[in-house]
Write a protein that holds these residues in place. Sequence first.
Motif, PDB file in Angstrom:
ATOM      1  N   LEU A   1       0.809  -1.120  -0.022  1.00  0.00           N
ATOM      2  CA  LEU A   1       0.108   0.129   0.021  1.00  0.00           C
ATOM      3  C   LEU A   1       0.794   1.353   0.096  1.00  0.00           C
ATOM      4  O   LEU A   1       0.596   2.071  -0.795  1.00  0.00           O
ATOM      5  CB  LEU A   1      -0.835  -0.165   1.225  1.00  0.00           C
TER       6      LEU A   1
ATOM      7  N   ILE B   1      -2.347   7.985   5.561  1.00  0.00           N
ATOM      8  CA  ILE B   1      -2.993   6.939   5.306  1.00  0.00           C
ATOM      9  C   ILE B   1      -2.664   5.948   6.611  1.00  0.00           C
ATOM     10  O   ILE B   1      -3.533   5.107   6.719  1.00  0.00           O
ATOM     11  CB  ILE B   1      -2.674   6.170   3.842  1.00  0.00           C
TER      12      ILE B   1
ATOM     13  N   LEU C   1      -6.121   4.527   8.392  1.00  0.00           N
ATOM     14  CA  LEU C   1      -6.743   3.293   8.245  1.00  0.00           C
ATOM     15  C   LEU C   1      -7.002   2.503   9.409  1.00  0.00           C
ATOM     16  O   LEU C   1      -7.914   1.814   9.714  1.00  0.00           O
ATOM     17  CB  LEU C   1      -5.884   2.687   7.038  1.00  0.00           C
TER      18      LEU C   1
ATOM     19  N   SER D   1      -8.653  -3.687   5.026  1.00  0.00           N
ATOM     20  CA  SER D   1      -8.711  -2.236   4.752  1.00  0.00           C
ATOM     21  C   SER D   1      -7.575  -1.900   3.706  1.00  0.00           C
ATOM     22  O   SER D   1      -7.442  -1.202   2.957  1.00  0.00           O
ATOM     23  CB  SER D   1      -8.995  -1.408   5.868  1.00  0.00           C
TER      24      SER D   1
ATOM     25  N   GLN E   1      -7.812  -0.598   0.141  1.00  0.00           N
ATOM     26  CA  GLN E   1      -6.949   0.646  -0.195  1.00  0.00           C
ATOM     27  C   GLN E   1      -6.105   0.569  -1.335  1.00  0.00           C
ATOM     28  O   GLN E   1      -6.076   1.421  -2.206  1.00  0.00           O
ATOM     29  CB  GLN E   1      -6.354   1.432   1.183  1.00  0.00           C
TER      30      GLN E   1
END
Length: 399
Positions: free
Chosen positions: A101, A288, A292, A317, A321
């Motif tokens: 991510l 982020i 999150l 999540s 994402q």
Amino acid sequence: MANKPSLITKGRYELKFRGTECLNCGHLLDISDKYCPNCSQANSTKKLVLKDFWDEFFSSLINYDSKLLKTLYALLLKPGTITKDYINGRRVSYTNPFRFLLSLAFLYLLMFSYNNNFSSLDKAAEKYSKNTTTNPISFDLNSGTIKADSTEIKEQVTKGLQKIDSMGLSDVPATKQIQYLDSLGVFNGEYAQNEANKDSIMLADPKTYFESIRNGSGINGYASKMEFFSNMIRHDSLNSFDEAKTKYGVDPALSNKMTYNASDSLLRVIKEPGTFINATLSKLPFVIFFFLPLFAVFIWMVYIRKKYTYTDHLIFSFHNQSLLFILLILSLIIDAIFDTASVWIFLLIFSFYLYKAMRKFYGQGRIKTILKYLFLNTMFTLLALFVVVILFTGSVFTY
């Protein structure tokens, strides 16, 4: 036995180079051990050569690409499956969700920053600043006299000064003269709302003006000091808080220093809005990782009866994402090639994907999933707006 992998591999991992003791930690090894089970170092006694480095580099690259392709395939075509596999222990085939991510977020923001037109905002702000630098009223600080750049204002000020002379108040400081002129209604009309009048009062005698607002407290006191520092930075070439202490007798209190820094940052934001937006957006990948985990709390609350832990919800999540960033990157590529705006199409795709991922991963019916989907998306939007406001507000005062 036929399915047992061969112990003999190429390079320095060949069987003839295997040892019976780890060269790193001294752990006893079997000749079949390719790696030390204690410290994971390769079981090889062969001297390193340049070819070994090249072989290991390309081997690692191919291995990572294999993981990357499997991760992308699972994310794009099998909603919720990758998270099920990951939390059930089948992890070696996929990339680390947290690192994946972060990489996607950096890649997206680099592409987004390259394709945007935020730099044009700096030019627009500079042009606007040039067109609004003249003040209707100013002071000649050398002679202590009041000057005006408009005929109408000059007539108003002249009449007011005549009243001041007739009352024997011509020797009072210029600041007091302006305040008295204002009380006589000299600045009524369109100029009563013009902040340049107040700017001029500050510039006439900054030290005295700051003395009048020194003890201000609360929001009004903070705003008055910010306004003072902003004017001094713009019109009196104030460069630092230490200089403000020397020139205007500003107290060396932490609150005053914070107010000065906030004023200085705000002026730079106004002067360079495009640069400010780019600098703020560059912080989003880190934001982020705070956002999150907070959002995962709501997922955990909604699915509290499920067997999953908080970390499982967090991984879910992170995977979703990541898929969103992949779709946004595809959108940027398509927009750059075809000069279009496709982001809404990909957001709709992600909305449907998220619903399917929730159905697959949590295994609930359509009605329950839709209700929880709507609730979680509402919370996500509210939290995202809150985080963005906090991010931009904090950036304004620390830029």
